[in-house]
Motif scaffolding. Structure first.
Motif, short mmCIF file in Angstrom:
data_model
loop_
_atom_site.label_atom_id
_atom_site.label_comp_id
_atom_site.label_asym_id
_atom_site.label_seq_id
_atom_site.Cartn_x
_atom_site.Cartn_y
_atom_site.Cartn_z
N ASN A 1 36.72 -13.78 13.81
CA ASN A 1 36.99 -14.93 14.66
C ASN A 1 37.29 -14.51 16.09
O ASN A 1 36.86 -15.15 17.06
N ARG A 2 38.05 -13.41 16.22
CA ARG A 2 38.40 -12.91 17.55
C ARG A 2 37.15 -12.48 18.31
O ARG A 2 36.96 -12.81 19.48
N VAL A 3 36.28 -11.72 17.62
CA VAL A 3 35.04 -11.24 18.24
C VAL A 3 34.13 -12.42 18.60
O VAL A 3 33.53 -12.46 19.68
N TYR A 4 34.05 -13.40 17.71
CA TYR A 4 33.21 -14.57 17.95
C TYR A 4 33.68 -15.32 19.19
O TYR A 4 32.87 -15.72 20.05
N SER A 5 34.99 -15.51 19.29
CA SER A 5 35.53 -16.24 20.45
C SER A 5 35.24 -15.49 21.75
O SER A 5 34.90 -16.10 22.78
N LYS A 6 35.35 -14.16 21.70
CA LYS A 6 35.11 -13.35 22.89
C LYS A 6 33.64 -13.42 23.29
O LYS A 6 33.31 -13.57 24.48
N LEU B 1 31.85 -14.97 26.74
CA LEU B 1 30.90 -14.23 27.57
C LEU B 1 29.60 -15.02 27.76
O LEU B 1 28.89 -14.81 28.74
N LEU B 2 29.32 -15.93 26.84
CA LEU B 2 28.12 -16.76 26.94
C LEU B 2 28.45 -18.12 27.55
O LEU B 2 27.75 -19.11 27.32
N ASN B 3 29.53 -18.14 28.35
CA ASN B 3 29.96 -19.36 29.05
C ASN B 3 30.22 -20.52 28.08
O ASN B 3 29.89 -21.68 28.35
N ASN B 4 30.78 -20.16 26.93
CA ASN B 4 31.15 -21.15 25.91
C ASN B 4 29.97 -22.07 25.54
O ASN B 4 30.10 -23.29 25.42
N ALA C 1 24.27 -18.52 19.30
CA ALA C 1 23.16 -17.72 18.77
C ALA C 1 21.89 -17.93 19.61
O ALA C 1 21.16 -16.99 19.93
N LYS C 2 21.65 -19.20 19.99
CA LYS C 2 20.47 -19.50 20.80
C LYS C 2 20.59 -18.88 22.18
O LYS C 2 19.63 -18.33 22.73
N ALA C 3 21.82 -18.95 22.76
CA ALA C 3 22.04 -18.37 24.08
C ALA C 3 21.83 -16.86 24.06
O ALA C 3 21.25 -16.27 24.98
N LEU C 4 22.28 -16.22 22.98
CA LEU C 4 22.13 -14.77 22.85
C LEU C 4 20.65 -14.40 22.71
O LEU C 4 20.19 -13.42 23.28
N LYS C 5 19.90 -15.21 21.97
CA LYS C 5 18.47 -14.96 21.80
C LYS C 5 17.74 -15.06 23.14
O LYS C 5 16.85 -14.24 23.45
N ASN C 6 18.13 -16.02 23.98
CA ASN C 6 17.53 -16.15 25.31
C ASN C 6 17.79 -14.91 26.15
O ASN C 6 16.90 -14.44 26.88
N LEU C 7 19.02 -14.38 26.06
CA LEU C 7 19.35 -13.16 26.81
C LEU C 7 18.50 -11.99 26.35
O LEU C 7 18.04 -11.18 27.16
N GLN C 8 18.31 -11.89 25.04
CA GLN C 8 17.50 -10.79 24.50
C GLN C 8 16.05 -10.90 25.00
O GLN C 8 15.44 -9.88 25.34
N ASP C 9 15.52 -12.10 25.00
CA ASP C 9 14.15 -12.30 25.48
C ASP C 9 14.02 -11.91 26.95
O ASP C 9 13.04 -11.27 27.36
N GLU C 10 15.01 -12.33 27.77
CA GLU C 10 14.99 -11.98 29.19
C GLU C 10 15.08 -10.48 29.38
O GLU C 10 14.38 -9.90 30.23
#
Length: 870
Positions: free
Chosen positions: A709-714, A718-721, A726-735
């Motif tokens: 839970n702590r890691v997830y919140s952090k 970092l993904l501007n809440n 998961a979708k935001a992280l996938k976009n970062l990976q694609d970029e």
């Protein structure tokens, strides 16, 4: 005559002689301390020969799977090189337990061979025991006279104790034997030399096919012979050799027992059997070994690092090695032979059909594992050979290959001999002994004598019922080791502390005297049936009573994990199958580890099912049902599971939670609800055929989810809440992937520009285009530049260097023409220059790289490169 008909005719013949046909016994022995495997047809019937049991039938016939790879009867090294030895073979046999004896055995053998099978009498020879002064035994004249009724005397040969007195080991049933040999040579060869001069001389076409053993003695431990209560007949005929004779071929491998397997090997390897000796040997090795391994697995023995499992692993690795070297097979393929084996032998041995999938999976995984070892080891061995200046390879180097990389020393020796080199075996043994000495020194402990305070013969364990007890110190001693320093070992008249055992770690806690002085117990173990408590300090008042207190948190968390292993074992057998067996466990307060036999990676879906199964029993609040001092037989009758390799006494303790019941001396929760929750952390392979699950329970699960839970919140922050992290992280990976492509393109452009500049900087030294230079490129860029330039020159020596992330990298390119003409080697160059950057490396003669932790040494390495072309 087809092999299936050969087998059935044998069994039918003796069935007509009032023999009962019995199935082959499992080849792997579990209850015989003298043998790992059935190595002869008589092994399953030892108890009858010894008079320990009464057989249901006094006449029996069968075809028995046998394996000869270790001990007295060891054919392994001959397999493949000749055409008639095997690891696994079928032994056709007829048995008499106190019924008929030599007369009938000899007459029926002759009738079957000459009348039923139609073998020409003129190609047969027989042998009889000539006697032995050492054992006080005279010649077997009874057998000699009986054979005279069937065959001319010039075909009856006398044999010594080695050939004609059959013993299955140093002890056990034995007796004189009469062998039947067949000569299948051509008429021209027979004219040159008589067959009787070749009997028992390892001639490939003059071979023994049947041995009639007259069991009448028992070899005792002191070497003497005692007469058995009854006389017995034990015969064994080599099925594969008999097929060779009846099918009119010159090799066992040319019979239909092996040809389907050989044809499949030819198809897979694209090699032809019968053209070259090395290929033929390899194909014979593989065709033989796959049978031994497959039937061993079918009978319950998986490959492993010890005992019978090591024997099976060794056989399979020998087959892989021959395929790798002589058939150029660099990927698993032996497992693919199991299908044809199953089709050919499944009717006679149904276990090979029923366990086909298990066998294929185990063999494939073993192949993959060993091929990785071979691949890496051969590269390293080639390097060692290159660096060897004479015909003998250093034992120290061979030991490094063995110790660090797991490359078998026998394979090293074999490969070297094939290359005309020798192995310094004494040097290897010296290094091996050094390792043993180092290991011994690291574990060396100085132990004082016991100081006896109270003469107490029996130390009582009360830890099943309480975590506290009033105790007296009965003895103690000081021990000193490099790892722990000074420690004290304490023994009490009774103790609540559970000693390490059954995979569960020992209890911790403390001692408190009447004055309130405390000594902490750091561990508890058992030695020679004495429970020993480890402490850094000796109690001040050793003669006064103490209160011994077990750490309840340590104990309760360990108990949660131990009970969870029982539930996990039940889950694995329920979900994966009854083939699952526990192969080891570790139970600690913070986690558990469970090793088990299984042929494949457990899928995520299965893991979830296993986890749900255990948690359902936790939620079911199953109470502990414990029974102590239960007779072993009674416990097994009640369904208790005895674990492989565990030692049990006449009476045992059983632990039951619902339908899970096991023999166990460990500590458990009173109710499964005390475990709170079970969570699998990982599943992995320990060895081929052995899987490992690591899991947590209780407090560790709460900590696990809290940390998640702590890691997830952090991460979410970092993904501007983001609403969908998961979708935001996938976009970062694609970029990121797109940016990497752009950077790679820029670097290629940069490398192209640098290449043109470097062409202008090449120096001519002794007819060689030379350049040593540091560049601002990554490893890929250096390689691109080197190969681009290399394509334009046939006399190029290039050393490029770079610094990346605080580390140094060297890349050396040498034109293949220079490698050949100037005896230059890029691998040797980077290994030498790598010393300047405090690193090392290697590669091919024309291109190699080295990495190091000292970038400041790059300039020295560049300067030193000139020495290679001067």
């Amino acid at each position: 005559m087809k092999s299936q008909d050969v087998r059935s005719k044998f069994l039918s013949f003796f069935e007509d002689k009032k023999h009962s046909i019995v199935p082959s016994a499992p080849m792997v022995l579990k209850d015989d301390p003298t043998l790992m495997f059935v190595n002869a047809g008589m092994v399953p019937f030892k108890e009858y020969f010894l008079g320990n049991s009464e057989p249901k039938h006094t006449r029996i016939t069968d075809t028995q799977k046998c394996l000869r790879v270790s001990g007295k009867h060891n054919d392994l090294e001959e397999v493949g090189y000749d055409t008639y030895h095997h690891t696994l073979f079928e032994m056709l046999g007829n048995w008499s337990f106190g019924d008929y004896f030599k007369k009938e055995a000899i007459a029926w053998a002759w009738e079957l061979l000459t009348e039923v099978y139609g073998i020409d009498k003129d190609v047969l020879y027989v042998t009889v025991f000539e006697g032995s002064e050492d054992d006080g035994l005279e010649m077997d004249t009874e057998a000699y006279d009986l054979w005279k009724q069937h065959i001319s005397e010039d075909r009856i040969l006398k044999g010594n104790k080695k050939d004609n007195f059959w013993e299955m080991g140093d002890q056990g049933p034995c007796g004189p034997c009469s062998e039947i040999h067949v000569d299948i040579r051509s008429a021209e060869e027979k004219a040159k030399i008589s067959g009787k001069d070749l009997v028992n001389k390892d001639h490939p076409q003059v071979v023994e096919i049947w041995n009639l053993v007259f069991i009448q003695y028992n070899r005792k431990a002191n070497g003497s012979l005692e007469t058995l209560p009854n006389k017995h007949i034990d015969t064994g005929m080599g099925f594969e050799r008999l097929c060779m004779v009846l099918q009119g071929v010159q090799s066992n491998y040319d019979t239909d027992v092996f040809t389907p397997i050989i044809r499949e090997i030819e198809t897979i390897s694209n090699k032809t059997y019968g053209n070259t000796n090395k290929v033929d040997v390899a194909i014979r090795v593989i065709a033989d070994h796959v049978r031994a391994v497959a039937f061993s697995i079918a009978d319950g023995q998986l490959p492993s690092n010890t005992g019978a499992g090591y024997v099976i692993r060794r056989i399979l690795r020998r087959a892989v090695r021959y395929g790798f070297t002589f058939l150029d097979k660099k990927e698993p393929f032996i497992y693919r032979l199991v299908d044809v084996l199953s089709k050919r032998m499944g009717d006679a041995f149904p276990e090979i059909k029923s366990q086909k999938q298990l066998i294929e999976n185990v063999i494939k995984e073993e192949e993959q594992s060993f091929l990785r070892t071979l691949d890496q080891g051969l590269i390293l061995l080639n390097r060692i050979v290159e660096e060897t200046k004479n015909s003998t390879v250093s034992g120290e180097k061979a030991f490094e290959l063995y110790d660090t990389y797991g490359f078998p020393i026998d394979l090293t020796a074999l490969i070297l001999s094939e290359r005309g080199l020798k192995l310094d075996e004494k040097g290897f043994e010296k290094e091996l002994q050094k390792q043993k000495d180092r290991s011994r020194a690291a574990s060396e402990m100085l132990t004082d004598d016991w100081t006896i305070l109270i003469d107490d013969a029996e130390e009582e364990f009360v830890g099943y019922d309480t975590l506290e007890a009033n105790v007296k110190l009965t003895r103690y001693r000081k021990v000193t080791s490099k790892k722990e320093g000074d420690m004290y070992q304490l023994v009490f008249n009774l103790t609540p502390f559970y000693p390490e055992g059954g995979g569960q770690v020992g209890d911790k806690g403390y001692l408190e005297d009447v004055r309130g002085d405390v000594v902490y117990i750091l561990d508890t173990k058992k030695e020679n049936n004495v429970i020993i408590h480890f402490a850094k300090n000796l109690p001040k008042h050793i003669n006064e009573p103490f209160k011994a207190v077990v750490s309840d948190e340590h104990r309760n968390l360990s108990a949660s994990n131990h009970t969870a292993t029982h539930l996990l074992h039940q889950a694995l057998r329920t979900i994966l199958g009854d083939h699952v067996e526990q192969k080891g466990s570790l139970v600690k307060p913070n986690a558990l580890r469970f090793d088990f036999s299984h042929f494949a990676k457990v899928s995520p879906e299965q893991l979830q099912e296993i986890e749900d199964f255990v948690n359902a029993r936790i939620e079911g609040k199953l109470p502990l049902q414990e029974n102590r001092n239960v007779p072993m037989e009674q416990a097994l009758e009640e369904g208790a599971m005895a674990l492989f390799g565990e030692k049990y006494g006449d009476t045992v303790r059983t632990v039951r939670f619902g339908k899970s019941i096991e023999l166990c001396g460990g500590i458990h929760v009173n109710n499964t609800s005390d475990i709170w929750y079970f969570k699998i952390i990982s599943e992995s392979a320990v060895a081929a055929g052995i899987r490992r699950i690591e899991a947590i329970t209780n407090k560790a699960v709460r900590d696990f989810y809290s940390e998640n839970n702590r890691v997830y919140s952090k991460m979410k922050a970092l993904l501007n809440n983001a609403k969908e992290p998961a979708k935001a992280l996938k976009n970062l990976q694609d970029e990121n992937a797109e940016l990497k492509k752009q950077i790679e393109g820029l670097l290629k452009d940069k490398a192209g520009t640098i290449k043109n500049e470097l062409k202008q900087e090449l120096n001519d030294i002794n007819g060689i285009k030379f350049l040593a230079k540091k560049l601002d490129l990554d490893a890929g860029g250096l390689k691109d530049v080197a190969f681009e330039l290399g394509s334009q020159f046939k006399n190029l020596f290039l050393l490029l260097a770079t610094e990346q992330n605080g580390k140094a990298l060297l890349s050396c390119y040498i034109s293949k023409e220079l490698v050949a003409s100037k005896d230059l080697n890029a691998g040797q160059v980077v290994r030498e220059l790598g010393k300047h950057i405090q690193g090392g490396g290697g590669g091919q003669p024309f291109f190699a790289t080295a990495g190091g932790k000292n970038p400041s040494g790059i300039s020295d390495a560049l300067e030193a490169a000139k020495e290679f072309v001067k």
